[in-house]
Write a protein that holds these residues in place. Structure first.
Motif, mmCIF file in Angstrom:
data_model
loop_
_atom_site.group_PDB
_atom_site.id
_atom_site.type_symbol
_atom_site.label_atom_id
_atom_site.label_comp_id
_atom_site.label_asym_id
_atom_site.label_seq_id
_atom_site.Cartn_x
_atom_site.Cartn_y
_atom_site.Cartn_z
ATOM 1 N N ARG A 1 7.590 11.688 -1.597
ATOM 2 C CA ARG A 1 7.782 12.224 -3.026
ATOM 3 C C ARG A 1 9.007 13.111 -3.196
ATOM 4 O O ARG A 1 9.682 13.078 -4.128
ATOM 5 C CB ARG A 1 6.481 12.827 -3.654
ATOM 6 C CG ARG A 1 6.571 13.491 -4.869
ATOM 7 C CD ARG A 1 5.305 14.148 -5.320
ATOM 8 N NE ARG A 1 5.068 15.274 -4.404
ATOM 9 C CZ ARG A 1 5.341 16.614 -4.614
ATOM 10 N NH1 ARG A 1 6.428 16.733 -5.529
ATOM 11 N NH2 ARG A 1 5.066 17.414 -3.916
ATOM 12 N N TYR B 1 2.688 1.671 -3.423
ATOM 13 C CA TYR B 1 1.819 1.794 -4.553
ATOM 14 C C TYR B 1 1.476 3.473 -4.903
ATOM 15 O O TYR B 1 1.503 3.786 -6.012
ATOM 16 C CB TYR B 1 0.437 1.415 -4.380
ATOM 17 C CG TYR B 1 -0.494 1.442 -5.421
ATOM 18 C CD1 TYR B 1 -0.380 0.681 -6.532
ATOM 19 C CD2 TYR B 1 -1.556 2.268 -5.224
ATOM 20 C CE1 TYR B 1 -1.400 0.776 -7.579
ATOM 21 C CE2 TYR B 1 -2.421 2.365 -6.208
ATOM 22 C CZ TYR B 1 -2.431 1.619 -7.406
ATOM 23 O OH TYR B 1 -3.196 1.882 -8.559
ATOM 24 N N THR B 2 1.687 4.290 -4.051
ATOM 25 C CA THR B 2 1.467 5.814 -4.216
ATOM 26 C C THR B 2 2.674 6.287 -4.904
ATOM 27 O O THR B 2 2.108 6.826 -6.008
ATOM 28 C CB THR B 2 1.785 6.484 -2.794
ATOM 29 O OG1 THR B 2 0.982 5.739 -1.746
ATOM 30 C CG2 THR B 2 1.253 7.737 -2.885
ATOM 31 N N TYR B 3 3.792 5.746 -4.694
ATOM 32 C CA TYR B 3 4.868 6.311 -5.802
ATOM 33 C C TYR B 3 5.592 5.214 -6.297
ATOM 34 O O TYR B 3 6.527 4.731 -5.704
ATOM 35 C CB TYR B 3 5.812 7.193 -5.090
ATOM 36 C CG TYR B 3 5.124 8.450 -4.507
ATOM 37 C CD1 TYR B 3 4.599 9.530 -5.333
ATOM 38 C CD2 TYR B 3 5.199 8.845 -3.158
ATOM 39 C CE1 TYR B 3 4.167 10.709 -4.698
ATOM 40 C CE2 TYR B 3 4.480 9.811 -2.497
ATOM 41 C CZ TYR B 3 4.051 10.797 -3.357
ATOM 42 O OH TYR B 3 3.333 11.807 -2.913
ATOM 43 N N GLN C 1 0.846 -1.256 -0.143
ATOM 44 C CA GLN C 1 0.081 -0.128 -0.072
ATOM 45 C C GLN C 1 0.758 1.288 0.035
ATOM 46 O O GLN C 1 0.618 2.049 -0.736
ATOM 47 C CB GLN C 1 -0.988 0.082 1.079
ATOM 48 C CG GLN C 1 -2.085 1.170 1.387
ATOM 49 C CD GLN C 1 -2.749 1.039 2.419
ATOM 50 O OE1 GLN C 1 -2.429 0.450 3.474
ATOM 51 N NE2 GLN C 1 -3.714 1.901 2.346
ATOM 52 N N VAL C 2 2.162 1.314 0.920
ATOM 53 C CA VAL C 2 2.823 2.312 0.618
ATOM 54 C C VAL C 2 3.490 2.744 -0.446
ATOM 55 O O VAL C 2 3.582 3.770 -0.963
ATOM 56 C CB VAL C 2 3.776 2.181 2.034
ATOM 57 C CG1 VAL C 2 4.900 3.416 1.926
ATOM 58 C CG2 VAL C 2 2.766 2.267 3.159
ATOM 59 N N THR D 1 4.580 15.480 1.814
ATOM 60 C CA THR D 1 4.903 14.702 0.542
ATOM 61 C C THR D 1 6.388 14.236 0.758
ATOM 62 O O THR D 1 7.027 14.651 -0.082
ATOM 63 C CB THR D 1 4.451 15.352 -0.600
ATOM 64 O OG1 THR D 1 5.041 16.586 -0.767
ATOM 65 C CG2 THR D 1 3.036 15.410 -0.742
#
Length: 141
Positions: free
Chosen positions: A134, A87-89, A84-85, A131
């Motif tokens: 990112r 998947y964001t980036y 899940q973590v 963020t």
């Protein structure tokens, strides 16, 4: 390194004569692997394989679950949270070639591990930003 996980019951390598009683467990051993077949409820059975456990230890609870299953249940959410973590980036792209999929996964895991190390060394780095990951990927990867 150790391995602890659920395997499919229809594998030809597994014994065909398994127990049928509720709250019962069957243990199978080799020199470095332990396999347990457990029936926790009626029509709910599963097989777990481990390289960490080498005994037939069963809990004192009413359901008589083996220690292997209790250890598996304690750690089973870690992979889901990690997926899940990341998947964001992610750098994953659609492809049908499994080596490329494996390479994308290695890149994602390495980038997340680098981020965790970076923030553990300098916890105040961009502490007020939402963020942070990112920003880390843009600056350092």
């Amino acid at each position: 390194m150790m391995m602890l996980g659920i395997i499919q019951k229809n594998k030809p390598e597994l014994p065909q004569q398994m127990n049928k009683e509720v709250h019962s467990s069957s243990f199978y051993f080799t020199h470095d692997i332990t396999v347990v077949h457990c029936i926790s409820k009626k029509n709910k059975n599963f097989v777990i394989m481990s390289t960490l456990h080498h005994d037939n230890e069963v809990s004192n609870r009413n359901d008589k679950k083996p220690q292997m299953i209790l250890d598996y249940n304690a750690s089973e959410g870690a992979v889901d949270i990690f997926d899940q973590v990341t998947y964001t980036y992610t750098c994953e792209r659609k492809t049908n070639r499994w080596p490329v999929i494996l390479f994308y996964n290695i890149l994602d895991v390495s980038a997340y591990n680098a981020y965790v190390l970076w923030t553990s060394i300098d916890p105040n780095w961009n502490a007020n930003k939402l963020t942070r990951r990112r920003l880390f990927l843009e600056e350092h990867i």
